[in-house]
Scaffold this active site. Structure first.
Site, PDB file in Angstrom:
ATOM      1  N   TYR A  37     -10.880   5.293  -0.751  1.00 25.57           N
ATOM      2  CA  TYR A  37     -11.499   4.177  -1.473  1.00 25.57           C
ATOM      3  C   TYR A  37     -11.294   4.346  -2.976  1.00 25.57           C
ATOM      4  O   TYR A  37     -11.462   5.440  -3.496  1.00 25.57           O
ATOM      5  CB  TYR A  37     -13.007   4.106  -1.182  1.00 25.57           C
ATOM      6  CG  TYR A  37     -13.350   2.878  -0.367  1.00 25.57           C
ATOM      7  CD1 TYR A  37     -13.158   1.611  -0.909  1.00 25.57           C
ATOM      8  CD2 TYR A  37     -13.817   2.978   0.935  1.00 25.57           C
ATOM      9  CE1 TYR A  37     -13.428   0.473  -0.164  1.00 25.57           C
ATOM     10  CE2 TYR A  37     -14.093   1.845   1.682  1.00 25.57           C
ATOM     11  CZ  TYR A  37     -13.894   0.586   1.123  1.00 25.57           C
ATOM     12  OH  TYR A  37     -14.152  -0.526   1.856  1.00 25.57           O
ATOM     13  N   GLU A  94     -12.231   1.584  -5.487  1.00 29.05           N
ATOM     14  CA  GLU A  94     -12.631   0.343  -6.189  1.00 29.05           C
ATOM     15  C   GLU A  94     -12.604   0.562  -7.699  1.00 29.05           C
ATOM     16  O   GLU A  94     -13.069   1.581  -8.192  1.00 29.05           O
ATOM     17  CB  GLU A  94     -14.042  -0.071  -5.742  1.00 29.05           C
ATOM     18  CG  GLU A  94     -14.008  -0.804  -4.431  1.00 29.05           C
ATOM     19  CD  GLU A  94     -15.372  -1.246  -3.948  1.00 29.05           C
ATOM     20  OE1 GLU A  94     -16.355  -1.138  -4.707  1.00 29.05           O
ATOM     21  OE2 GLU A  94     -15.441  -1.705  -2.798  1.00 29.05           O
ATOM     22  N   ASP A 108       5.264 -18.570  -9.215  1.00 29.20           N
ATOM     23  CA  ASP A 108       5.116 -17.788  -7.982  1.00 29.20           C
ATOM     24  C   ASP A 108       6.537 -17.467  -7.515  1.00 29.20           C
ATOM     25  O   ASP A 108       7.203 -18.294  -6.904  1.00 29.20           O
ATOM     26  CB  ASP A 108       4.353 -18.625  -6.945  1.00 29.20           C
ATOM     27  CG  ASP A 108       4.224 -17.922  -5.600  1.00 29.20           C
ATOM     28  OD1 ASP A 108       4.902 -16.897  -5.403  1.00 29.20           O
ATOM     29  OD2 ASP A 108       3.456 -18.408  -4.757  1.00 29.20           O
ATOM     30  N   THR A 154       4.861 -11.913  -4.015  1.00 31.32           N
ATOM     31  CA  THR A 154       4.693 -10.985  -2.910  1.00 31.32           C
ATOM     32  C   THR A 154       5.769  -9.925  -3.085  1.00 31.32           C
ATOM     33  O   THR A 154       6.720 -10.097  -3.852  1.00 31.32           O
ATOM     34  CB  THR A 154       4.860 -11.677  -1.544  1.00 31.32           C
ATOM     35  OG1 THR A 154       6.066 -12.420  -1.544  1.00 31.32           O
ATOM     36  CG2 THR A 154       3.692 -12.607  -1.256  1.00 31.32           C
ATOM     37  N   LYS A 207       9.435  -9.987   0.473  1.00 32.27           N
ATOM     38  CA  LYS A 207      10.505 -10.926   0.839  1.00 32.27           C
ATOM     39  C   LYS A 207      11.830 -10.355   0.319  1.00 32.27           C
ATOM     40  O   LYS A 207      12.241  -9.311   0.786  1.00 32.27           O
ATOM     41  CB  LYS A 207      10.171 -12.319   0.302  1.00 32.27           C
ATOM     42  CG  LYS A 207       8.863 -12.863   0.929  1.00 32.27           C
ATOM     43  CD  LYS A 207       8.570 -14.278   0.519  1.00 32.27           C
ATOM     44  CE  LYS A 207       7.360 -14.834   1.251  1.00 32.27           C
ATOM     45  NZ  LYS A 207       6.077 -14.599   0.573  1.00 32.27           N
ATOM     46  N   ARG A 234       4.183  -5.479   2.754  1.00 34.24           N
ATOM     47  CA  ARG A 234       3.447  -6.740   2.622  1.00 34.24           C
ATOM     48  C   ARG A 234       2.367  -6.514   1.585  1.00 34.24           C
ATOM     49  O   ARG A 234       1.397  -5.789   1.827  1.00 34.24           O
ATOM     50  CB  ARG A 234       2.806  -7.131   3.957  1.00 34.24           C
ATOM     51  CG  ARG A 234       3.795  -7.302   5.079  1.00 34.24           C
ATOM     52  CD  ARG A 234       3.146  -7.976   6.238  1.00 34.24           C
ATOM     53  NE  ARG A 234       2.966  -9.370   5.905  1.00 34.24           N
ATOM     54  CZ  ARG A 234       3.875 -10.322   6.124  1.00 34.24           C
ATOM     55  NH1 ARG A 234       5.029 -10.016   6.696  1.00 34.24           N
ATOM     56  NH2 ARG A 234       3.645 -11.560   5.803  1.00 34.24           N
TER      57      ARG A 234
HETATM   58  N1  DSN Z   1       4.821 -17.703   4.640  1.00 35.88           N
HETATM   59  C1  DSN Z   1       5.680 -17.474   3.512  1.00 35.88           C
HETATM   60  C2  DSN Z   1       7.019 -18.085   3.738  1.00 35.88           C
HETATM   61  O1  DSN Z   1       7.481 -17.976   4.851  1.00 35.88           O
HETATM   62  O2  DSN Z   1       7.620 -18.638   2.841  1.00 35.88           O
HETATM   63  C3  DSN Z   1       5.070 -17.916   2.283  1.00 35.88           C
HETATM   64  O3  DSN Z   1       3.779 -17.419   2.233  1.00 35.88           O
END
Ligand code: DSN
Length: 401
Positions: free
Chosen positions: A46, A48, A196, A222, A225, A231
């Protein structure tokens, strides 16, 4: 692993992943080092708070991990620590975007985001997401003829609506985004510019797509990708007298989250180091080349691509309207039929709405394809040519049914 049921399922998923051609535009395959960090003892801890200011003892190691991830993130995107701040604690992309709005947009304020069916994301203010319930979305879209962003239209809309924030960076927009134009629009309308870059972060890191950092106030991403990490997510904020970074840190913790997931943060640090390597730069360039080959080969065989092609890892195919049966024998496959037929043949894609779609979201007019995951597995142009041939044959066969 001593749990045979879970082990069997994990093994089955590993096998599935190995056996398919993965064209899900938002997926990738992480390295064993990223997996090792994710599966490490850091999950027990933990922490925080933020490095040096924790609410729990025993954080001498985890502080170092969080600071390492922060410094690697700034370095990868060539950002000076005096000018940019990064928060590496968001659990994933949706909470990251929510944290930015919670920090910077008063309830009832306006989020100007791209409509879902034009390539925007649910968390860009769509009404089924809390980002569209707490705040009001001012939706913008692409030009119906060119199928690319019409910046003059957005400027006019932004000046009329005066949104608190303009969100750019999309989940199903294949083309290069003109960040400089969006900066001008945000400045002219008094809005913050939030980018984003979840889909394109790896391409930006590998210099295969223009960086939004010279233009944005806030950048969220994120990490799983094109960036090929765990993730998770990060929020970058420009440091100046507005103190955006302080508000964002407070919104992440204690506003929305409790203890950060240190195993994820360590895995981000690993992925960021990998993304800074010369081989990742080659990877990013190959991702774009492979997507272009896929786009060209599908077009050559009669499939209509939204905007006519791609500048990134992503392609949006209109399988439905392309599909009015014609002399090429192409025709009339809904997104669901297309994605099911491809899956039955071992090619995994997602059904996707196309701009101005008249079909329902569960069975829309198109499919979205991406080249990042298969490029990680070493596929090159000749392999993507073969993939295009297979897709074309499967879709044409389904169209005839
Ligand atoms: N679900 C993602 C995508 O496939 O683009 C975006 O959050």
């Amino acid at each position: 692993m001593k749990d045979p049921q879970v082990k069997k399922l994990i093994d089955a998923e590993k096998k599935r992943q190995k056996k398919v051609v993965n064209l899900i535009a938002s997926e990738n395959y992480v390295s064993n080092d990223v997996l090792e960090a994710l599966g490490s003892e850091l999950t027990n801890k933990y922490a925080e708070g933020y490095a040096g200011k924790r609410y729990y003892g025993g954080n001498e190691v985890t502080d170092k991990i969080e600071l390492l991830a922060i410094s690697r993130a700034l370095e990868l995107f060539k950002l000076a620590p005096a000018e940019w701040h990064v928060n590496v604690q968001p659990l994933s992309g949706s909470p990251a975007n929510l944290a930015v709005y919670a920090a910077l947009v008063p309830p009832g304020g306006k989020i100007m985001g791209m409509s879902l069916d034009h390539g925007g994301h649910l968390t860009h203010g769509h009404k089924v997401s809390f980002t569209g319930k707490i705040w009001n979305q001012i939706p913008y879209g692409i030009d119906p003829i060119t199928e690319v962003i019409n910046y003059d239209q957005i400027l006019e809309q932004a000046i009329n609506e005066k949104p608190n924030v303009i969100v750019a960076g999309y989940t199903a927009y294949p083309r290069t985004i003109n960040w400089a134009k969006l900066r001008e629009i945000a400045s002219a309308s008094g809005a913050l510019l939030m980018v984003d870059m979840s889909h394109i972060a790896g391409l930006v890191a590998g210099e295969a797509y223009p960086s939004p950092f010279p233009y944005a106030d806030i950048v969220t991403t994120t990490t799983h990708k094109t960036l090929r990490g765990p993730r998770s997510a990060m929020i970058f904020a420009k440091k100046d007298s507005r103190e955006l970074e302080k508000k964002i840190d407070k919104a992440v913790f204690p506003g929305l989250q409790g203890g950060p997931h240190l195993n994820q943060i360590a895995a981000i640090a690993v992925a960021l180091k990998e993304a800074a390597s010369p081989s990742f730069k080659k990877y990013a360039a190959q991702v774009v080349r492979n997507a272009k080959v896929l786009a060209d080969e599908l077009t050559r065989r009669g499939w209509r691509l939204i905007s006519g092609g791609t500048d990134s890892h992503l392609i949006l195919v209109d399988t439905w309207m392309t599909g009015v049966p014609n002399d090429k024998g192409v025709g009339g496959v809904t997104g669901k039929i297309a994605s099911d037929a491809l899956e039955a043949d071992g090619i995994i894609v997602n059904k996707n709405a196309i701009p101005f779609d008249s079909r329902p979201p569960m069975d829309p007019s198109g499919i979205r394809l991406g080249s990042a995951a298969e490029t990680t597995r070493g596929k090159k142009e000749k392999d993507f040519k073969k993939i295009a041939e297979r897709i074309d044959a499967i879709l044409k066969k389904s169209a005839k049914k």
